[in-house]
Scaffold this motif. Structure first.
Motif, PDB file in Angstrom:
ATOM      1  N   LEU A 142     -32.474  -8.059 -10.284  1.00  0.00           N
ATOM      2  CA  LEU A 142     -32.643  -6.871  -9.266  1.00  0.00           C
ATOM      3  C   LEU A 142     -31.602  -6.437  -8.414  1.00  0.00           C
ATOM      4  CD1 LEU A 142     -35.657  -8.658  -7.697  1.00  0.00           C
ATOM      5  CD2 LEU A 142     -36.291  -7.334  -9.694  1.00  0.00           C
ATOM      6  N   ALA A 143     -31.860  -4.708  -8.314  1.00  0.00           N
ATOM      7  CA  ALA A 143     -30.918  -4.903  -7.196  1.00  0.00           C
ATOM      8  C   ALA A 143     -31.150  -2.763  -8.068  1.00  0.00           C
ATOM      9  CB  ALA A 143     -29.885  -4.174  -8.033  1.00  0.00           C
ATOM     10  N   HIS A 144     -30.285  -2.278  -7.211  1.00  0.00           N
ATOM     11  CA  HIS A 144     -30.529  -0.817  -7.040  1.00  0.00           C
ATOM     12  C   HIS A 144     -29.603  -0.288  -7.921  1.00  0.00           C
ATOM     13  CE1 HIS A 144     -29.778   3.513  -4.643  1.00  0.00           C
ATOM     14  NE2 HIS A 144     -28.380   3.197  -5.297  1.00  0.00           N
ATOM     15  N   VAL A 145     -29.588   1.189  -8.811  1.00  0.00           N
ATOM     16  CA  VAL A 145     -29.282   1.456  -9.597  1.00  0.00           C
ATOM     17  C   VAL A 145     -27.493   1.442  -9.852  1.00  0.00           C
ATOM     18  CG1 VAL A 145     -29.376   4.540  -9.200  1.00  0.00           C
ATOM     19  CG2 VAL A 145     -28.856   3.670 -11.063  1.00  0.00           C
ATOM     20  N   ASP A 146     -27.151   0.799 -10.383  1.00  0.00           N
ATOM     21  CA  ASP A 146     -25.280   1.019 -10.478  1.00  0.00           C
ATOM     22  C   ASP A 146     -24.853   0.035  -9.473  1.00  0.00           C
ATOM     23  OD1 ASP A 146     -23.625   1.898 -12.144  1.00  0.00           O
ATOM     24  OD2 ASP A 146     -22.610   3.090 -10.394  1.00  0.00           O
ATOM     25  N   ALA A 147     -25.723  -1.015  -9.312  1.00  0.00           N
ATOM     26  CA  ALA A 147     -25.237  -2.399  -8.484  1.00  0.00           C
ATOM     27  C   ALA A 147     -24.378  -3.520  -9.723  1.00  0.00           C
ATOM     28  CB  ALA A 147     -25.992  -2.895  -7.770  1.00  0.00           C
TER      29      ALA A 147
END
Length: 681
Positions: A17-22
């Motif tokens: 799971l993560a923010h886009v581009d992490a």
């Protein structure tokens, strides 16, 4: 009784799971490479990743569809789902979290917690999914583990338990100090595996200090660790590891690791942490479902009656691929299963172990497995599949309500049926898409979670079905609400056309409801309206909420009270009172003061500091309200609340204002009153 020999103890079902581009997809690729599942490192920028296999994902360089892969590490089988990071595809994350036992949350070492990081973290909170955190991109300029951990603590509010100390900073990042075993893991340039050694002398004092802080934080929250800490004033590595496992699984703490997935540094310790701290199918509570209105549990036991949840469907031209999480029992190739929602039985044609777009055949799957099935014709995302003689309905994943829509038409009239078929297949795969026909224009309207969501859907229609389509300008899903209601509104429904007639008399109060939604209540006394007719009035009122008086938009944020009424001994019926409720509330809303609501989003814009002035002016022109501004990693980060309708085309505008150096993300925050000039339809 559970024993260590139970094979389910060696299974881990987790998501990234993560923010886009992490760096989610890069982390996944390095996990596949490190575990020997692949023999070449896939790169997002080269379009060679395993999990981003869709042409649009490779073209755009982002994850759009949740992709499942399976690999092995240290005698454990890891079923891993790489989830999207863009807010438009949050529904894919929701469906994945519904079937996962644990997750790895990836954070950028420079940016820390970003808007979508927060959103997916909250989604995991709702599902009670245990997590460990991986602070990625430690080799970037401005990377700082402590700052990233502080943002995790302040914005997400967990208790971060940092188990590593980085060796080197930014481009000089070469490894980590393992604070549990007090050892150094160093990756030489180009090396795939770390060299283990003693803690560097320059870091020994800092490592000891951080180990002490970790012991104290764990002892505060774990009784057994506290007892040992009080007796010995320290914790052994074994006690610390056991306590970290317990705190992770209860959600009382979040283990934090760091590394650089792109340089393949820190992946092995991350895999070790997945195995050590995240739960197996046996460590999570038995799945709960309903049967004949009663709650029922099914244990993670291959010998129990079979129960599985379909969480994803791929409707390809050659057949349907249904992804299942098997919660209990065993499913074999050729078995007959029951769709608990529809009551239909279906035959399992083939079982497959999934590795993104590649599959390995299986003869059987047992409780705890995540597999794909070929041969199911009617199962949808959210369907429960169970043994025919042991029905059970599991709670399906929630489906978000679409907020953006476009009109879609074919260039050739002869392709209309093909377009309908293509859109039906899309909505079958993605429940957050919706298709309807506008009753006034006759146009086909496609609704979704955002501009990018709809762009991807339309592009799939073009690529996969070979259709030439035209798309109208995006519109947003407006709502209507009551600003000032009416009291004692009388509606009398009388119909007499031979035979039994219809009679219903209702008196309604309508008022705003600050918390949104709809509430119905009755204060009728003396039996003037029998209870069964009160329920019919409520059903009629709910019917009326579908179209408001301002522009035919759904109505929300109101409370309706039935205060009085009359019945007729022969002509009153459920149908009559439902009709009275529907038309009575419709007329009452016309007499009320109504307000049009528009969807608003929180926008986070990251730009060079010299471009802040232009960006702020542009946001103001879009009716944006700035809520915060800070400097992070040499760039300015501006947060604002902006109407969704004003964001169409904003990406292009932002790039032109910042010479391509600006980026933005947006996440829905609800609805707000629209200006008077907003379109009614």
């Amino acid at each position: 009784m559970r024993t260590s020999t139970n094979p389910l103890t060696t299974v881990r079902n987790l998501g990234i799971l993560a923010h886009v581009d992490a760096g989610k997809t890069t982390v996944t690729e390095r996990i596949l490479y490190t575990t020997g599942t692949t023999y070449k490192r896939g790169e997002v920028h080269d379009g060679t990743t395993v999990t981003d296999f869709d042409p649009q994902e490779r073209d755009r360089g982002i994850t759009i569809f949740a992709a499942a892969v399976s690999c092995s590490w240290d005698g454990h089988r890891i079923n891993l789902i790489d989830t999207p990071g863009h807010v438009d595809f949050a529904d894919e994350v929701e469906r994945s979290l519904r079937v996962l036992d644990g997750a790895v949350a990836v954070f950028d070492a420079v940016a820390g917690v970003e808007p979508q990081s927060e959103s997916v973290w909250r989604q995991a909170d709702r599902h009670g999914v245990p997590r460990i955190a991986f602070v990625n991109k430690m080799d970037r300029a401005g990377a700082d583990l402590d700052t990233a951990v502080a943002s995790i603590r302040e914005r997400l509010h967990p208790v971060p338990l940092v188990t590593q100390l980085p060796i080197g900073t930014e481009d000089g990042f070469t490894g980590v100090v393992d604070l549990l075993r007090m050892r150094a893991l160093v990756w030489a340039d180009g090396a795939d595996t770390p060299e283990e050694g003693p803690v560097p002398a320059a870091l020994s004092e800092e490592a000891a200090r951080r180990r002490r802080l970790l012991e104290e934080a764990v002892a505060e929250r774990h009784p057994a660790a506290l007892e040992e800490f009080c007796d010995r004033e320290t914790l052994t590595a074994a006690t610390l590891a056991a306590a970290l496992r317990d705190l992770t699984r209860t959600g009382d703490g979040v283990v934090v690791l760091c590394g650089s997935a792109y340089r393949n540094r820190g992946v092995e310790p991350l895999l070790d942490a997945v195995v050590a701290y995240l739960p197996s199918p046996l460590d999570v509570p038995p799945v709960r479902g309903t049967h004949d209105g009663a709650d029922e549990e099914r244990p993670a036991d291959p010998a129990a009656p079979m129960a599985a949840l379909a969480f994803k469907v791929n409707a390809t031209p050659t057949g349907r691929l249904t992804y299942l999480r098997v919660y209990s029992g065993t499913i074999e190739k050729g078995d007959t299963v029951r769709d608990a929602g529809t009551g239909r039985t279906e035959r399992v044609g083939r079982l497959l172990r999934v590795r993104a777009d590649r599959h390995d055949p299986l003869e059987r799957a047992v409780a705890g497995d995540i597999v794909a099935v070929i041969g199911l014709k009617g199962a949808r995302a959210g369907s429960t599949l169970c043994a025919p003689d042991a029905p059970l309905v599991l709670e399906p994943p929630g489906v978000a309500e679409p907020v953006v829509h476009v009109a879609v038409e074919t260039r050739r009239a002869t392709d209309t049926d093909r377009l309908a078929s293509a859109l039906a297949r899309l909505t079958e795969e993605d429940p957050s898409l919706a298709v309807r026909t506008d009753p006034e224009t006759g146009q086909t309207v496609l609704s979704g979670m955002g501009e990018l969501h709809l762009e991807v859907a339309v592009e799939r229609v073009r690529r996969e079905h070979g259709l030439e389509v035209t798309v109208g300008r995006p519109g947003v899903a407006y709502r209507e609400t009551v600003d000032a209601g009416v009291t004692g509104f009388v509606h009398r429904h009388v119909k007499q056309d031979g035979g039994a007639g219809q009679f219903a008399h209702v008196v309604l109060d309508v008022e705003p409801r600050e918390e949104g939604g709809f509430e119905f209540r009755s204060t009728v006394v003396g039996g003037r309206v029998p209870q069964e007719f009160v329920r019919a009035v409520e059903a009629g009122c709910r019917d009326a909420l579908a179209e408001g008086p301002l522009g035919g938009h759904p109505v929300t944020g109101l409370r309706v009270t039935l205060t009085d009424g009359q019945t007729h001994v022969k002509d009153s019926s459920d149908t009559a009172f439902r009709t009275a409720g529907r038309f009575g509330l419709r007329d009452a809303l016309r007499a009320s003061r109504m307000v049009l609501l528009e969807p608003v989003v929180e926008v986070t814009v990251t730009v060079p500091e010299d471009a802040v002035g232009g960006v702020l002016g542009d946001l103001a022109a879009r009716r944006g309200r700035v809520t915060g501004s800070e400097t992070r990693g040499g760039a300015a980060v501006v947060t604002a609340t902006v109407p969704l309708a004003e964001l169409f085309g904003y990406a292009t505008r932002l790039r032109s204002r910042t010479q391509g150096r600006g980026t933005f993300t947006a996440r829905p925050t609800g609805y707000a009153p629209a200006p008077a000039e907003a379109p009614a339809r």
